[in-house]
Design a protein around this motif. Structure first.
Motif, PDB file in Angstrom:
ATOM      1  N   ASN A 142     -13.291  48.731 -42.015  1.00  0.00           N
ATOM      2  CA  ASN A 142     -12.342  47.625 -41.845  1.00  0.00           C
ATOM      3  C   ASN A 142     -12.310  47.095 -40.418  1.00  0.00           C
ATOM      4  OD1 ASN A 142     -11.555  47.691 -44.554  1.00  0.00           O
ATOM      5  ND2 ASN A 142      -9.972  49.223 -44.162  1.00  0.00           N
ATOM      6  N   LEU A 143     -12.553  47.967 -39.438  1.00  0.00           N
ATOM      7  CA  LEU A 143     -12.535  47.512 -38.047  1.00  0.00           C
ATOM      8  C   LEU A 143     -13.586  46.439 -37.819  1.00  0.00           C
ATOM      9  CD1 LEU A 143     -11.616  47.684 -35.125  1.00  0.00           C
ATOM     10  CD2 LEU A 143     -13.139  49.640 -34.808  1.00  0.00           C
ATOM     11  N   THR A 144     -14.773  46.599 -38.406  1.00  0.00           N
ATOM     12  CA  THR A 144     -15.834  45.603 -38.243  1.00  0.00           C
ATOM     13  C   THR A 144     -15.399  44.261 -38.837  1.00  0.00           C
ATOM     14  OG1 THR A 144     -17.569  47.287 -38.305  1.00  0.00           O
ATOM     15  CG2 THR A 144     -18.216  45.027 -38.820  1.00  0.00           C
ATOM     16  N   ILE A 145     -14.891  44.289 -40.062  1.00  0.00           N
ATOM     17  CA  ILE A 145     -14.472  43.054 -40.729  1.00  0.00           C
ATOM     18  C   ILE A 145     -13.353  42.375 -39.949  1.00  0.00           C
ATOM     19  CG2 ILE A 145     -13.452  42.090 -42.826  1.00  0.00           C
ATOM     20  CD1 ILE A 145     -14.750  44.387 -44.372  1.00  0.00           C
ATOM     21  N   ASP A 146     -12.322  43.124 -39.613  1.00  0.00           N
ATOM     22  CA  ASP A 146     -11.157  42.530 -38.970  1.00  0.00           C
ATOM     23  C   ASP A 146     -11.475  41.990 -37.577  1.00  0.00           C
ATOM     24  OD1 ASP A 146      -9.706  43.132 -41.196  1.00  0.00           O
ATOM     25  OD2 ASP A 146      -8.670  44.864 -40.347  1.00  0.00           O
ATOM     26  N   TYR A 147     -12.342  42.692 -36.842  1.00  0.00           N
ATOM     27  CA  TYR A 147     -12.664  42.224 -35.492  1.00  0.00           C
ATOM     28  C   TYR A 147     -13.474  40.927 -35.551  1.00  0.00           C
ATOM     29  CZ  TYR A 147     -13.216  42.622 -30.459  1.00  0.00           C
ATOM     30  OH  TYR A 147     -13.122  42.391 -29.105  1.00  0.00           O
ATOM     31  N   LEU A 148     -14.382  40.838 -36.520  1.00  0.00           N
ATOM     32  CA  LEU A 148     -15.165  39.609 -36.668  1.00  0.00           C
ATOM     33  C   LEU A 148     -14.293  38.430 -37.085  1.00  0.00           C
ATOM     34  CD1 LEU A 148     -18.497  40.679 -38.419  1.00  0.00           C
ATOM     35  CD2 LEU A 148     -18.219  39.733 -36.122  1.00  0.00           C
ATOM     36  N   ILE A 149     -13.316  38.686 -37.942  1.00  0.00           N
ATOM     37  CA  ILE A 149     -12.486  37.605 -38.456  1.00  0.00           C
ATOM     38  C   ILE A 149     -11.427  37.180 -37.447  1.00  0.00           C
ATOM     39  CG2 ILE A 149     -10.842  36.954 -40.259  1.00  0.00           C
ATOM     40  CD1 ILE A 149     -13.773  37.162 -41.185  1.00  0.00           C
ATOM     41  N   HIS A 150     -10.770  38.142 -36.836  1.00  0.00           N
ATOM     42  CA  HIS A 150      -9.583  37.832 -36.041  1.00  0.00           C
ATOM     43  C   HIS A 150      -9.828  37.764 -34.533  1.00  0.00           C
ATOM     44  CE1 HIS A 150      -7.096  38.252 -39.599  1.00  0.00           C
ATOM     45  NE2 HIS A 150      -7.596  39.456 -39.824  1.00  0.00           N
ATOM     46  N   ILE A 176     -16.853  41.531 -53.773  1.00  0.00           N
ATOM     47  CA  ILE A 176     -15.651  40.750 -53.479  1.00  0.00           C
ATOM     48  C   ILE A 176     -14.582  41.712 -52.991  1.00  0.00           C
ATOM     49  CG2 ILE A 176     -15.005  40.810 -55.934  1.00  0.00           C
ATOM     50  CD1 ILE A 176     -13.467  38.173 -55.381  1.00  0.00           C
ATOM     51  N   GLU A 177     -14.003  41.417 -51.848  1.00  0.00           N
ATOM     52  CA  GLU A 177     -13.044  42.326 -51.229  1.00  0.00           C
ATOM     53  C   GLU A 177     -11.933  41.537 -50.579  1.00  0.00           C
ATOM     54  OE1 GLU A 177     -12.919  45.875 -47.815  1.00  0.00           O
ATOM     55  OE2 GLU A 177     -14.771  44.802 -48.254  1.00  0.00           O
ATOM     56  N   SER A 178     -10.717  42.026 -50.701  1.00  0.00           N
ATOM     57  CA  SER A 178      -9.577  41.373 -50.053  1.00  0.00           C
ATOM     58  C   SER A 178      -9.199  42.133 -48.785  1.00  0.00           C
ATOM     59  CB  SER A 178      -8.380  41.322 -51.001  1.00  0.00           C
ATOM     60  OG  SER A 178      -7.940  42.625 -51.334  1.00  0.00           O
ATOM     61  N   ILE A 185     -16.676  37.498 -49.841  1.00  0.00           N
ATOM     62  CA  ILE A 185     -17.529  37.443 -51.028  1.00  0.00           C
ATOM     63  C   ILE A 185     -18.987  37.393 -50.595  1.00  0.00           C
ATOM     64  CG2 ILE A 185     -18.259  35.978 -52.963  1.00  0.00           C
ATOM     65  CD1 ILE A 185     -15.383  35.252 -53.423  1.00  0.00           C
ATOM     66  N   ASP A 186     -19.805  38.283 -51.170  1.00  0.00           N
ATOM     67  CA  ASP A 186     -21.251  38.284 -50.936  1.00  0.00           C
ATOM     68  C   ASP A 186     -21.952  37.668 -52.140  1.00  0.00           C
ATOM     69  OD1 ASP A 186     -20.981  39.523 -48.509  1.00  0.00           O
ATOM     70  OD2 ASP A 186     -21.511  41.525 -49.230  1.00  0.00           O
ATOM     71  N   ILE A 187     -22.823  36.701 -51.876  1.00  0.00           N
ATOM     72  CA  ILE A 187     -23.618  36.047 -52.910  1.00  0.00           C
ATOM     73  C   ILE A 187     -25.061  36.496 -52.747  1.00  0.00           C
ATOM     74  CG2 ILE A 187     -24.317  33.828 -53.917  1.00  0.00           C
ATOM     75  CD1 ILE A 187     -21.887  32.600 -52.420  1.00  0.00           C
TER      76      ILE A 187
END
Length: 285
Positions: A61-69, A230-232, A246-248
């Motif tokens: 989650n740290l990777t996702i959140d840091y990239l987004i926020h 798909i992940e929230s 979402i990954d396509i």
């Protein structure tokens, strides 16, 4: 020569992934995922490789959140690597590994080996480290402590440890996805063909609209776009506010994916393309 930042120190699984795909690059270790991502943004390195998801423990989650926020950088590639966990001890403790009193490793690595630890080292306590490699380094520096690390073969070699027991992970199919980041979308300097392509989107649903997620999925379904994930994640703007990753399973094309994005935006969704990129698989040796 390309410089590639990775989650260090030396001999982490991220380091293994980097050396497998970029054997001739100069690799630079960083202590944390945010430091690694910031290094690309600030131009200290050309690319960064950070973990995104493990088959057993789920998303990082740290990777996702840091990239987004915090630091928005495009994903330009992905590496899928097998994860083999071994019980590493100082050579002085090799014959007495069953008497180990303390296990050092990353929390994910310890969780991935729960069955073995419960069966063979039930009385040992756990000490969580920043990485499996940091755990191996600690054990190598404390030869008289009844301690072991959980890590990979590269860590054993790097820090002069003995492999007391091989492949102690609970499940055979244990893989980790690592993403490759750059300041701008680019072609990667890799001399072999990728295993395929992905496009990753971030989608924020309109507020108070019943059936919005169903409509989002329908926009992909009728176009026969295969979604591999798909992940929230919390939007960090209030309780109950989420965005979706979402990954396509294909490269960004000129018709289907842009058409789906346009349909989603017509539904008042916010859509951001996080990357369209090749992925590579590291083969077990």
């Amino acid at each position: 020569m390309q410089t590639i930042g990775y989650l260090g120190p030396k001999a982490t699984f991220t380091h293994l992934a980097v050396t497998a795909i970029f054997p001739n690059a100069q690799s630079v270790p960083y202590n944390t995922i945010p430091q690694c991502i910031d290094a690309v943004r600030d131009g200290e390195v050309d690319l960064a490789v950070v973990p995104l998801e493990n088959a057993l423990e789920g998303s990082v989650n740290l990777t996702i959140d840091y990239l987004i926020h915090e630091c928005s950088l495009p994903i330009v590639g992905e590496i899928v690597a097998p994860i083999e966990q071994h019980l590493l001890v100082h050579p002085q403790q090799a014959d007495a590994w069953k008497n180990i009193e303390r296990i050092y490793s990353h929390s994910h690595a310890i969780a991935q080996c729960h069955k073995f630890l419960h069966r063979h080292l039930k009385r040992a306590s756990y000490e969580y480290m920043a990485s499996t490699s940091a755990a191996a380094k600690y054990v190598s520096e404390h030869p008289h402590e009844k301690a072991a690390a959980i890590g990979n073969r590269l860590a054993a070699k790097e820090y002069g440890l003995a492999i007391a027991k091989e492949n102690i992970h609970d499940y055979d199919y244990n893989h980790t996805r690592f993403i490759i980041l750059h300041q701008q979308p680019c072609e990667l300097p890799i001399d072999h063909e990728p295993d395929g392509y992905k496009t990753t989107l971030m989608i924020t649903l309109p507020k108070d609209q019943a059936g919005a997620l169903h409509q989002v999925l329908s926009a992909f379904a009728w176009r026969k776009l295969n979604l591999t994930k798909i992940e929230s994640r919390p939007a960090k703007t209030g309780l109950g506010n989420y965005f979706f990753i979402i990954d396509i399973d294909q490269k960004l094309d000129d018709v289907l994916i842009p058409g789906a994005i346009a349909e989603l935006e017509a539904l008042d969704c916010a859509v951001q393309v996080l990357g369209s990129y090749p992925y590579y698989t590291v083969r077990q040796k």
